[in-house]
Design an enzyme around this catalytic site. Structure first.
Site, PDB file in Angstrom:
ATOM      1  N   GLU A 112       6.322   8.570  -0.280  1.00 37.75           N
ATOM      2  CA  GLU A 112       7.217   8.282   0.842  1.00 37.75           C
ATOM      3  C   GLU A 112       7.716   6.849   0.837  1.00 37.75           C
ATOM      4  OE1 GLU A 112       7.500   9.130   5.641  1.00 37.75           O
ATOM      5  OE2 GLU A 112       5.567   9.227   4.638  1.00 37.75           O
TER       6      GLU A 112
ATOM      7  N   ARG B  46      -2.583  10.348   9.984  1.00 43.45           N
ATOM      8  CA  ARG B  46      -3.437   9.194  10.261  1.00 43.45           C
ATOM      9  C   ARG B  46      -4.709   9.672  10.952  1.00 43.45           C
ATOM     10  NH1 ARG B  46      -1.408   3.898  11.615  1.00 43.45           N
ATOM     11  NH2 ARG B  46      -3.138   2.398  11.618  1.00 43.45           N
TER      12      ARG B  46
ATOM     13  N   LYS C 112       2.494   4.499   1.037  1.00 40.32           N
ATOM     14  CA  LYS C 112       2.646   5.165   2.334  1.00 40.32           C
ATOM     15  C   LYS C 112       2.429   6.659   2.127  1.00 40.32           C
ATOM     16  CE  LYS C 112       5.538   5.204   6.453  1.00 40.32           C
ATOM     17  NZ  LYS C 112       5.112   6.525   6.890  1.00 40.32           N
TER      18      LYS C 112
ATOM     19  N   LYS D 193       7.037  -1.158   7.009  1.00 36.43           N
ATOM     20  CA  LYS D 193       7.110   0.062   6.196  1.00 36.43           C
ATOM     21  C   LYS D 193       8.464   0.093   5.515  1.00 36.43           C
ATOM     22  CE  LYS D 193       8.446   2.842  10.217  1.00 36.43           C
ATOM     23  NZ  LYS D 193       8.151   4.011  11.064  1.00 36.43           N
TER      24      LYS D 193
ATOM     25  N   LYS E  49       1.451  -5.372   4.127  1.00 37.47           N
ATOM     26  CA  LYS E  49       0.500  -5.962   5.064  1.00 37.47           C
ATOM     27  C   LYS E  49       0.202  -7.406   4.677  1.00 37.47           C
ATOM     28  CE  LYS E  49      -1.759  -1.460   5.757  1.00 37.47           C
ATOM     29  NZ  LYS E  49      -3.047  -0.712   5.750  1.00 37.47           N
TER      30      LYS E  49
ATOM     31  N   GLU F 212      -5.967   7.865   6.117  1.00 38.69           N
ATOM     32  CA  GLU F 212      -4.975   8.939   6.138  1.00 38.69           C
ATOM     33  C   GLU F 212      -5.579  10.152   5.438  1.00 38.69           C
ATOM     34  OE1 GLU F 212      -0.486   9.652   6.742  1.00 38.69           O
ATOM     35  OE2 GLU F 212      -1.735   7.928   7.232  1.00 38.69           O
TER      36      GLU F 212
ATOM     37  N   GLU G 210       0.843  -1.190   0.000  1.00 38.85           N
ATOM     38  CA  GLU G 210       0.000   0.000   0.000  1.00 38.85           C
ATOM     39  C   GLU G 210       0.880   1.243   0.000  1.00 38.85           C
ATOM     40  OE1 GLU G 210      -3.976   0.684   2.381  1.00 38.85           O
ATOM     41  OE2 GLU G 210      -2.249   0.850   3.717  1.00 38.85           O
TER      42      GLU G 210
END
Length: 552
Positions: free
Chosen positions: A377, A236, A231, A397, A382, A283, A229
């Site tokens: 970023e 958040r 970032k 991450k 996951k 987010e 996914e």
């Protein structure tokens, strides 16, 4: 009814207990057969208390210097050697205005009532009256304890896991999900913790990610497959909707500033037409007219004005609760599929997070390259079959620095612990800063690196923003909370590291340094990236996180 004296003794015993099992047993034995279990547990965990007292250490010193008619400067100097509770106890014992009680007479219920009243006042004159009243019925040790409760840190070296698991072996995990302390204690006594689930309008501890520096490591972590996914470089936000009521919580489970989320009250009902009650993990990002994310920090009112054709956009990546159904125990691929069924995208306002199903290493490398080419970023990885585990670091991450061979795989979010005078044109002001991390095992703060390189405007702002105590490199004035070697003793130390700024520090690589106290870990060529205003000291990089980063 538990007395304050009994509670103080319990705190002392917990502090001196050697480990997790012994500390939890002390608490378990103490609360057994007591009717005020909830009150005891609540006060053992003052950091979880949502009461706000509108005073920091410096303000407490100011008020008690007035009450005791003592020198505020002397009290602040004493604070530099230790903790606020010790300072207040010392000057209470010496003062001639209020005689300390010889014997403790307060109950825990009376202390709790005082704290509630204190949280309801903001005028200094009202605060002085309340603090005077409580001091008049306290022993020296009583007042120390009360002040530490106001400061929300009893310094007993026992956090929520130690305390809550004294109630029941799984109470801490349940709490991270429900965030309802009273309900947990009531259900634990009935041996009915399994019945507790997510409650809409009550914040849930967000699931987190640990750093990853290699594609190979990712596949070892998630052998059955993963989602990659994007970032997002935003904030958040946990979205709660219950009929026509809305609540928005940050990663710290605090309410989000209204100007960032008010627009969502119009769009969420349109995006989720079938939902009566819902909890989303997401987010919020400022995007341009092409839905391209804008830089972190642009969500502020003044920053937003710089981007005239921008919109707040909510990138939704998880559904945790829907119309009375707790979805956290459902595998991620099912939660994502459900989200696709119930959510209608509203371009540039509410959209799905960008997600790719990864099946091999080359595919992951391509997705990462694409994200970095687009100046994003990085990625969050996951487990495709993973359940949502509140507060746990089960995701990975992987950020832009990953591709730089020999460089740090991730930045570190370090706390400003002290400062040094600059040289030349920067002489006479704080220009170099001592950065460090918290050691959960010892309860102390350890040094990692020194950081400089701020522009003149930033330095001017930092002189006022950072609350420092001048110690002039005097080893005798190093506060108890700081572990620093002689070579790095600063000119200034922060008043309270838990209230200090958190800076994202990147660099060429993690390196070994016998001069620094964070297990000898330091950073080569450290550089300041940004202030992490979205994090508290609890979410900063702790020593164990730093160790894991270097192992990577």
């Amino acid at each position: 009814m538990t007395s304050l004296r009994e509670f103080r003794k319990l705190c002392c015993d917990i502090y001196h207990a050697s480990g997790y099992k012994e500390k939890s047993k002390l608490i378990r034995d103490f609360i057994t057969d007591r009717d005020d279990k909830y009150l005891i547990i609540k006060l053992l965990l003052p950091g979880l208390d949502d009461r706000i007292y509108n005073m920091n250490d410096k303000q407490i010193i100011k008020l008690y210097s007035i009450i005791f008619k003592q020198s505020q400067e002397d009290m602040l100097q004493d604070l530099g050697y230790g903790y606020i509770g010790d300072t207040i106890r010392t000057f209470f014992k010496e003062n001639t205005e209020i005689r300390p009680r010889d014997k403790s007479i307060l109950t825990l219920e009376e202390v709790d009532s005082f704290l509630t009243t204190l949280s309801s006042v903001t005028k200094e004159s009202h605060q002085i009256k309340l603090l005077t009243d409580i001091a008049s019925v306290c022993t020296c040790n009583d007042l120390k304890c009360v002040v530490m409760l106001i400061d929300k840190d009893l310094k007993i070296k026992a956090g929520p896991r130690y305390v809550l698991n004294a109630i029941s072996p799984h109470a801490y995990d349940v709490f991270r999900k429900s965030n309802n302390l009273k309900e947990i204690i009531e259900n634990a006594s009935k041996q009915n913790l399994d019945s507790i689930s997510i409650s809409v309008m009550t914040p849930i501890n967000p699931m987190l990610a640990e750093s990853c520096d290699s594609v190979n490591k990712a596949f070892k972590k998630f052998p059955s497959g993963m989602f990659a996914e994007v970032k997002y470089d935003g904030e958040r936000v946990q979205v709660h909707k219950n009929n026509n009521e809305f609540a928005f919580f940050s990663r710290n489970m605090k309410p989000v500033l209204s100007h960032k989320v008010d627009y969502l009250k119009e769009y969420i009902p349109k995006a989720f037409k079938k939902a009566t009650s819902i909890v989303l993990d997401s987010e919020i990002v400022l995007v341009d007219e092409h839905n391209v994310p804008l830089p972190f920090g642009s969500l502020g009112i003044h920053k937003k004005k710089e981007y005239k054709n921008s919109n707040m956009c909510l990138f939704v990546f998880d559904c945790l609760y829907f119309d009375g159904f707790d979805m956290t125990d459902i595998p991620l691929y099912e939660r994502r599929s459900f989200l696709k069924d119930v959510m209608v995208e509203i371009p540039n306002r509410i959209v799905f997070s960008e997600l790719t199903n990864i099946s091999n290493e080359s595919q992951l490398t391509d997705v990462l390259d694409d994200a970095l080419t687009r100046k994003l970023e990085g990625l969050v990885l996951k487990d495709i079959n993973g359940v949502y585990e509140p507060g746990k670091r089960r995701w990975l991450k992987i950020k832009r620095d990953y591709l730089n061979e020999g460089s740090m795989a991730d930045s570190a979010d370090l706390v400003v612990l002290g400062a040094y005078y600059g040289k030349g044109a920067k002489g006479g002001i704080m220009a170099v800063f001592l950065m460090g991390c918290y050691d959960d095992e010892s309860g102390k703060w350890k040094t990692v690196t020194k950081c400089s390189g701020h522009d003149d405007n930033t330095l001017r702002e930092l002189q006022d923003q950072l609350k420092m105590i001048k110690i002039n490199k005097d080893p005798k004035k190093i506060p108890e909370w700081l572990v620093v070697n002689k070579i790095y003793i600063p000119d200034f130390v922060v008043e309270d590291p838990k209230q200090s700024q958190i800076w994202e520090i990147s660099g060429a690589e993690f390196t070994s340094s016998k001069s620094h106290t964070a297990n000898g870990i330091s950073i080569r060529f450290p550089r300041f990236t940004r202030i992490r205003e979205d994090k508290t000291w609890k979410e900063s990089t702790h020593l164990n996180d730093l160790v894991n980063l270097t192992k990577s």
